[in-house]
Each structure stands twice: as C-alpha cells, then as structure tokens.
Design an enzyme around this catalytic site. Structure first.
Site, PDB file in Angstrom:
ATOM      1  N   CYS A 251       3.588  16.657  12.025  1.00 62.28           N
ATOM      2  CA  CYS A 251       5.025  16.933  12.102  1.00 62.28           C
ATOM      3  C   CYS A 251       5.484  18.070  11.204  1.00 62.28           C
ATOM      4  CB  CYS A 251       5.798  15.655  11.854  1.00 62.28           C
ATOM      5  SG  CYS A 251       5.548  14.444  13.194  1.00 62.28           S
ATOM      6  N   ASP A 252       6.777  18.345  11.270  1.00 65.63           N
ATOM      7  CA  ASP A 252       7.366  19.623  10.903  1.00 65.63           C
ATOM      8  C   ASP A 252       6.960  20.191   9.544  1.00 65.63           C
ATOM      9  OD1 ASP A 252       8.792  18.416  13.048  1.00 65.63           O
ATOM     10  OD2 ASP A 252      10.387  19.850  12.762  1.00 65.63           O
ATOM     11  N   LYS A 253       7.126  19.449   8.470  1.00 64.08           N
ATOM     12  CA  LYS A 253       6.828  20.003   7.147  1.00 64.08           C
ATOM     13  C   LYS A 253       5.464  19.548   6.631  1.00 64.08           C
ATOM     14  CE  LYS A 253      10.825  21.524   7.747  1.00 64.08           C
ATOM     15  NZ  LYS A 253      10.933  20.856   9.048  1.00 64.08           N
TER      16      LYS A 253
ATOM     17  N   CYS B 292       7.048  15.605  18.843  1.00 63.87           N
ATOM     18  CA  CYS B 292       8.037  15.769  19.908  1.00 63.87           C
ATOM     19  C   CYS B 292       7.516  16.661  21.030  1.00 63.87           C
ATOM     20  CB  CYS B 292       9.331  16.328  19.337  1.00 63.87           C
ATOM     21  SG  CYS B 292      10.119  15.196  18.166  1.00 63.87           S
TER      22      CYS B 292
ATOM     23  N   GLU C 180      18.297  21.247   8.228  1.00 66.78           N
ATOM     24  CA  GLU C 180      18.468  21.741   9.591  1.00 66.78           C
ATOM     25  C   GLU C 180      19.878  21.449  10.081  1.00 66.78           C
ATOM     26  OE1 GLU C 180      13.969  21.183  11.438  1.00 66.78           O
ATOM     27  OE2 GLU C 180      15.582  19.842  12.047  1.00 66.78           O
TER      28      GLU C 180
ATOM     29  N   SER D  66      16.565  23.183  13.848  1.00 67.08           N
ATOM     30  CA  SER D  66      15.462  22.505  14.502  1.00 67.08           C
ATOM     31  C   SER D  66      14.840  23.442  15.514  1.00 67.08           C
ATOM     32  CB  SER D  66      15.965  21.245  15.208  1.00 67.08           C
ATOM     33  OG  SER D  66      15.005  20.770  16.130  1.00 67.08           O
TER      34      SER D  66
END
Length: 552
Positions: free
Chosen positions: A119-121, A191, A442, A468
């Site tokens: 995931c993102d970070k 996602c 975000e 995002s």
C-alpha cells in the site's frame, strides 16, 4: 556456503544460542540468514494476503539454501485514515517504516532482505530502506484486488465516496447506497486502480528492485503465490553473487522509473516517493525540474483507471509493467542491472508485446505526446507543484476560475456537500503541506465529492497538500513553498482569479505584486492543535514537498 558474519566462532555463541531458543539449528545458522520485512496486518486489505505470501517466500529461500527470519513494521491504510486527523499520520509513516526496517536489519546484520508490502506509503518506505541499506534486497507486493462491478461497469472502492454525492442529489436511496457499500471492495488486495499503491509497486519493477511481471498480478491469483517462491529464490541468488541495491539504484535507473511514471500517468505521489528513494540511495537531490523536463518529452502510452475505465486486472491482462517498458525501450537505459541478475534489456526480451492496445499504445501512437504527470510553476508555486494531466478533462487544460479559500480539508468538503461551491470555482486548500498539515494529508474527499456532485468538470482544486492517486479532475498539489512557510500561496483570498495552463506548465494568481505585499504584512499563520507525539517531530524535521517531503 556463506555463513552469517556475526554467528561464527565463540563471539557468535550467544547470538546462536538466542536463535536456538526459537528452534533454529546449527545447520540453519551456518547458512545465509535472510530477513523478510513482512508488513502483514488484518487492518489493511492490501496487506491481509502477506502472511500467506510470506510462507511462499520462505519456501523459496529454504529451497535455495538460506534461513529466513521474519519481522514486521507498521502498515496503515490510506482509505481508513482519509477524511480525519488520521490522514496526517500517513505520509510520516513512510520515513518511519524506512527507519524501522533499517534498524532491525542493521541490529541483526542479516545477509539479505525481502520486503513485503502493497500500500501507499509502505511500499516507498520499504524501497527507501532498501536504498539506504545498500545490501542484497528485493521487493514483492501482495497484488491488487479485483474491481467492484456495479450496473455493468467496473469501479474501485472509491465508488462509495462518489455514491455519497449521488445520494445527496437524490439519485440513489439508502438501500442502494448500502448495496454499493457491500460490493465496493470485493476481496483482499491493494485498490483496483492505478493509485499510489499500484503506482509504487509498478515503479519497484522499473527501478529493478522487483521481479519483472510481478507488480500487477491480482492478489487472489495462484501466480501471486508462485511469485513469492521465485522471490525467495532470487534473494539467495543476489546474496551469492553479491549484488546489492547500490548496484541497481543508479541515476539511470531512476530515470527509467521517472519515464515509466510519466508514461503511465501514475499517481502524483510517485514524484515525492522517487525523490525520497533517490535521496536514500545517496544520489543527492532529485529536483522537480528533472520530472518537468522529461514530462515534455515522454509520451503517455498507458491509460489506466482513474485516467480511463481500465482497471488493474485489465492492466495485468495487458502485460503489466513489462508491456509498458517494451514500448518505451528507445527511451530507457536498458543496460541497468536488476534483481534478476540480468539487465533491463535481457528481462524485457522474455516478455511479449501487449495485445491490449486500448490500454497500452506504441510510442508512435500514444494517448498523449507529453507525460501523464507534470510539474507546473508560477507566482504562487515558484518551487513547483504537480498535476496529473492524464486525469484532467481536455476542456480544462487551460482554466480560469475564482478562488474560494479553505484552511482545512474538512471545511472544504463540507462546503461542497452543502452546495456552497459553485461551477467554475477554484477551490484553494492551504496549510495542508508537510509542516502546515502537518503531515501533508491527501485531499481525497473534496475531489471525490466534487465528482459526486457533478462539479469536477468545471471546478479546480489546488493545495499544498497531496491527492489520492484515485482522483480525477483538475487538481494541483504539492504547491511549494507551502502556505505555512510563508509562500505566496498563503496570500490568496476569496474572489481572486487563478489561471492554470497545463500546456504552458504554469499556474498564476492574477493579483498585483503590490497587493500581495500588503496582504503579506497582515498575514497571520493559523495555529493548529497538534497532539503530543510523532506528528510534532515530523513537523519540525520534514522538508518541502518540492524535495520529496523527506525528513532530515
């Protein structure tokens, strides 16, 4: 067989004894000891699969003659943290993750490192650790989830935020809203769109730190588990050959990744994270100008949701990262080393061209002649800001709007839902940068509510915060210097005219310099209440978004 250098002789006796207390044998401790940084948690859907994947990696390490040892790190979910103060902690975890991995690996002096994240970070944090440690290291993600299907159309989980707008406008009732909630996230995985998570997993491949073809494999497919075994085997080959992240992460490698990011219209957060990884690789500062220069020369050859209707499963079926890189070969540094022990060129020879030209086009016929991510500059962003042209409607590439100023994300999206934001408005969200946020959250909900309320094709949103990777519309982020540092961005007032020209790479506030100086004289920075803890530390030590919001 190489023996771990702190486990031999009488000086290694206590360390061996400590490992033996957990059942490790002498024969295991005479083999290379491979760390697996496993960011599993059942609180984050992209990471729920990682324990199962970890077992596959361990099997590969064991089969190749190594001894795997597992440790964990934090892994918060952006989707769960968005829209409240939790989002202020998300970007700061990136640097925290890098440091926790570094501390564990250096304390135990492991011989090799496998990084499991999705995931993102978490992904950029792990890649930063790999760069900092300069050791044999390889990354593997857990894979994207399958898309939601609603009325014959595929969506990612962000359909829920859009559905809030639909419900407010009376387009759906409560029962239909509940139905959307129950189908929005159909399985585990990151996602189902090219947001920050899947952008960074893809960039791990083009950086040479992940096995080719692994980034886009859906989480629920058997091929994902098989990739775990191959990753375990690959780390052992890196250890035996002495190939480290320092051998892989060169200036040319980063240019490959930048070209890849621009060519696929990935998340604008990819710029921040590549800058941070570059810094950790000891290569100095990766300036925004480098992205700007490339964005004018690199065409957009891939179009994936949110830039188009094609989701991550489509991307996988189109060939994923190798299919994009094959189209980009004339622009790439093909001689660079990767974790396969082979060059980029040798890796790409093993993959076919895409058969899905609606998703990945050739250089001769791109979706756009310039990159899907771009850098703008102007009087309110002299150090730069970022935009994702791939997700901007064509009629908004040259835009003029009237400013409506907000000092918090919450006040901005509440105004959208109340109907206080009118068509043609340029929403200005200030004091949301690394220091002003703090944490550079975000601006997720505001953009999504603009879309749900039918305003995203006429309104713009500019901020010193982030966005995002799932957002669509005219949004500009990372404005630097940020408002909290006294940049001219802080001087915008309601009713000012703002012009954005994507082709000219410019953003302008049409207010005289004399008026701006008068405003500066009366400027007072808002004082936010910040809870005692890490966020205060991050505010003190974080740098500008133009430098990757790294900590020093």
């Amino acid at each position: 067989m190489k023996e771990n250098n702190i486990l031999s002789g009488e000086q290694g006796a206590l360390k061996r004894a400590l490992y033996k207390s957990m059942g490790f044998s002498d024969s295991q401790l005479r083999k290379p000891v491979i760390a697996i940084a496993n960011s599993y948690t059942n609180a984050t859907p992209g990471h729920y699969i990682l324990n199962q994947l970890c077992e596959q990696v361990k099997a590969g390490i064991l089969a190749a003659g190594g001894t795997p040892m597992v440790f964990s790190t934090v892994a918060p979910c952006d989707g769960i943290a968005e829209g409240h103060e939790g989002m202020r902690y998300i970007l700061p975890t990136r640097d925290l993750i890098a440091s926790t991995v570094e501390c564990m690996v250096r304390a135990h002096r492991f011989d090799g490192l496998v990084l499991l994240g999705s995931c993102d970070k978490i992904v950029p944090g792990m890649l930063m650790a790999a760069a900092r440690l300069e050791m044999p290291a390889i990354f593997l993600n857990g894979g994207p989830m399958m898309p939601a299907c609603y009325k014959g159309k595929h969506y990612d989980g962000n359909i829920i935020t859009e559905a809030i707008g639909w419900k407010r406008q009376g387009k759906i009732d409560e029962a239909e809203f509940a139905r959307i909630e129950n189908l929005a996230e159909p399985c585990v995985g990151s996602c189902a769109m090219l947001g920050t998570a899947n952008t960074m997993c893809s960039l791990a491949e083009s950086l040479g730190l992940a096995l080719p073809g692994t980034a886009a494999i859906p989480a629920v497919m058997a091929a994902r588990m098989e990739a775990g075994v191959r990753t375990g085997e690959a780390i052992m080959e890196l250890v035996h050959r002495g190939i480290t992240s320092k051998d892989i992460l060169t200036r040319n490698t980063f240019e490959n990744a930048m070209i890849h990011l621009l060519s696929m219209g990935g998340s604008t957060n990819g710029i921040l994270h590549l800058q941070a990884i570059y810094h950790e690789a000891g290569l100095g500062e990766l300036e925004l100008e480098a992205f700007d220069s490339l964005s004018r020369k690199v065409p957009q050859v891939a179009s994936i949701y949110p830039a188009s209707e094609h989701d991550m499963v489509d991307y996988y079926e189109a060939g994923g990262v190798p299919a994009i890189l094959r189209e980009l070969r004339p622009l790439l540094h093909l001689e660079e080393m990767t974790v396969t022990g082979h060059t980029v060129e040798e890796n790409l020879e093993k993959f076919p061209d895409t058969t899905r030209r609606e998703i990945i086009r050739p250089l001769s016929d791109p979706f756009s002649q310039s990159g899907g991510v771009a850098v703008l500059k102007g009087n309110i962003a002299p150090n730069g800001c970022v935009i994702k042209p791939a997700a901007v409607p064509a009629h908004m590439f040259h835009y003029r709007g009237v400013a409506q100023v907000f000092h918090t994300e919450e006040s901005s999206y509440e105004a959208v839902l109340r109907g206080d934001v009118k068509p043609g408005t340029c929403m200005v969200l200030m004091y949301e940068g690394p220091k002003g946020g703090p944490g550079m959250p975000e601006m997720y909900k505001t953009m999504k509510y603009l879309e749900g309320m039918g305003l995203s094709d006429s309104c713009a949103l500019i901020t010193d915060g982030r966005f995002s990777g799932s957002n669509r519309g005219l949004f500009v982020g990372h404005i630097s210097p940020e408002a909290y540092e006294g940049g001219d961005f802080a001087l915008i007032e309601n009713g000012d005219e703002i012009e954005i020209d994507i082709e000219a790479r410019s953003i302008s506030l049409h207010v005289s310099q004399q008026e701006l100086e008068l405003r500066r004289a009366r400027l007072e920075l808002p004082q936010k209440e910040i809870k005692r803890g890490y966020l205060r530390t991050y505010q003190r030590i974080s740098t500008s978004a133009a430098k990757g919001a790294i900590v020093e």
